[in-house]
Write a protein that holds these residues in place. Sequence first.
Motif, PDB file in Angstrom:
ATOM      1  N   ARG A   2      50.272  24.939  37.185  1.00 44.71           N
ATOM      2  CA  ARG A   2      50.715  25.813  36.266  1.00 44.71           C
ATOM      3  C   ARG A   2      50.021  25.640  35.001  1.00 44.71           C
ATOM      4  O   ARG A   2      49.979  24.392  34.621  1.00 44.71           O
ATOM      5  CB  ARG A   2      52.158  25.993  36.189  1.00 44.71           C
ATOM      6  N   ASN A   4      50.202  27.597  32.148  1.00 44.44           N
ATOM      7  CA  ASN A   4      51.092  28.225  31.094  1.00 44.44           C
ATOM      8  C   ASN A   4      52.314  27.367  30.706  1.00 44.44           C
ATOM      9  O   ASN A   4      52.806  26.718  31.554  1.00 44.44           O
ATOM     10  CB  ASN A   4      51.476  29.569  31.174  1.00 44.44           C
ATOM     11  N   TYR A   7      55.631  32.116  29.237  1.00 40.97           N
ATOM     12  CA  TYR A   7      54.788  33.125  29.536  1.00 40.97           C
ATOM     13  C   TYR A   7      53.294  33.441  28.278  1.00 40.97           C
ATOM     14  O   TYR A   7      52.444  33.621  28.515  1.00 40.97           O
ATOM     15  CB  TYR A   7      55.535  34.515  29.289  1.00 40.97           C
ATOM     16  N   TYR A  18      37.612  31.531  29.527  1.00 45.58           N
ATOM     17  CA  TYR A  18      37.943  32.673  30.254  1.00 45.58           C
ATOM     18  C   TYR A  18      36.665  33.534  30.725  1.00 45.58           C
ATOM     19  O   TYR A  18      35.532  33.201  29.768  1.00 45.58           O
ATOM     20  CB  TYR A  18      38.947  33.592  29.591  1.00 45.58           C
ATOM     21  N   CYS A 148      42.040  43.019  38.462  1.00 43.83           N
ATOM     22  CA  CYS A 148      41.701  41.487  37.603  1.00 43.83           C
ATOM     23  C   CYS A 148      41.624  41.987  35.950  1.00 43.83           C
ATOM     24  O   CYS A 148      40.390  42.390  35.967  1.00 43.83           O
ATOM     25  CB  CYS A 148      40.518  40.885  38.317  1.00 43.83           C
ATOM     26  N   SER A 152      41.748  37.158  33.237  1.00 45.99           N
ATOM     27  CA  SER A 152      42.386  36.721  34.684  1.00 45.99           C
ATOM     28  C   SER A 152      41.636  36.018  35.566  1.00 45.99           C
ATOM     29  O   SER A 152      42.067  35.530  36.452  1.00 45.99           O
ATOM     30  CB  SER A 152      42.915  38.326  35.142  1.00 45.99           C
ATOM     31  N   GLN A 153      40.411  35.770  34.969  1.00 43.25           N
ATOM     32  CA  GLN A 153      39.483  34.779  35.687  1.00 43.25           C
ATOM     33  C   GLN A 153      39.046  33.504  34.808  1.00 43.25           C
ATOM     34  O   GLN A 153      38.487  33.943  33.823  1.00 43.25           O
ATOM     35  CB  GLN A 153      38.356  35.537  36.408  1.00 43.25           C
ATOM     36  N   ALA A 194      40.697  29.350  38.464  1.00 45.56           N
ATOM     37  CA  ALA A 194      41.807  30.153  38.643  1.00 45.56           C
ATOM     38  C   ALA A 194      41.477  31.744  38.871  1.00 45.56           C
ATOM     39  O   ALA A 194      40.411  32.296  37.970  1.00 45.56           O
ATOM     40  CB  ALA A 194      42.864  30.010  37.756  1.00 45.56           C
ATOM     41  N   GLN A 195      42.124  32.554  39.706  1.00 45.19           N
ATOM     42  CA  GLN A 195      41.965  33.797  39.546  1.00 45.19           C
ATOM     43  C   GLN A 195      43.477  34.452  39.474  1.00 45.19           C
ATOM     44  O   GLN A 195      44.144  34.098  40.452  1.00 45.19           O
ATOM     45  CB  GLN A 195      41.119  34.433  40.734  1.00 45.19           C
ATOM     46  N   GLU A 196      43.381  35.713  38.752  1.00 48.08           N
ATOM     47  CA  GLU A 196      44.987  36.296  38.740  1.00 48.08           C
ATOM     48  C   GLU A 196      44.601  37.671  39.113  1.00 48.08           C
ATOM     49  O   GLU A 196      43.762  38.337  38.672  1.00 48.08           O
ATOM     50  CB  GLU A 196      45.528  35.898  37.462  1.00 48.08           C
ATOM     51  N   ASN A 198      47.077  41.535  39.443  1.00 46.36           N
ATOM     52  CA  ASN A 198      48.465  42.264  39.151  1.00 46.36           C
ATOM     53  C   ASN A 198      48.947  42.576  40.152  1.00 46.36           C
ATOM     54  O   ASN A 198      48.189  43.296  41.317  1.00 46.36           O
ATOM     55  CB  ASN A 198      48.356  43.308  38.179  1.00 46.36           C
TER      56      ASN A 198
END
Length: 231
Positions: A2, A4, A7, A18, A148, A152-153, A194-196, A198
């Motif tokens: 993690r 963060n 939030y 980023y 993405c 988010s990457q 990391a890749q996020e 939604n």
Amino acid sequence: MRFNDGYWLIKDGVKPYYGLQLVKSVEIDDSLHLQVSSKPIRHRGDTLAGPVFDVKFHSPTEGIIGVRITHFKVSRALVFFNSPNAAQGIRPVTPEIPLFPNATPEPSNVSISIGEKPSISTGGLTAAINPKPYSFTFSANNRVITTCHPKSQFIADVAHRWTTTSASSTTCLANDISANPYRTPEPATVRYIAQEFNVSPGEKFYGFGEQFGAFVKNGISLFVLPIAALD
């Protein structure tokens, strides 16, 4: 891992880089390759510092698009000697796991567009890239599947103290001087990619590469402390 603190905040000891701007897009062997910078490029001086992402969009079979993020890729094999395969003296630098071990994949009819807004399509599925701010969207049948969003990457340098609870660090073989007399000094930071994406309620998550456990990951309980809600 993690990154963060709650939030809104970044955990103490984490430094993220980023992916912010698409610099270059090329088509290589039916794949879309992107170079993404971790800072806005306004002049030549902005290209002198900061990590660069090499993002590859490819289609292993019809209707599927894979995304691979690379930073400092090693293009040669590692030499090793203490193994049953010491006669060959080499091994691949990454696991070579076949995606289709028992069958031949269906050939993919790939359509790639490069330029100001690159995209790749196969079997009705399309990944469209927005260059600035860098983001991309998966869509099919005029419906957005997932996105993405900007930032988010990313690459994150994490303080080593946040990684000491992993199984490889807490095992007695790693910490016992008799089992490991020549321990290497611990690094100040550990780098992660990391890749996020939604997601919506009801989304299903499938195996993440582990060898054991349920294939569908929905229903697994995670205990978290929502620090931001305590303020």
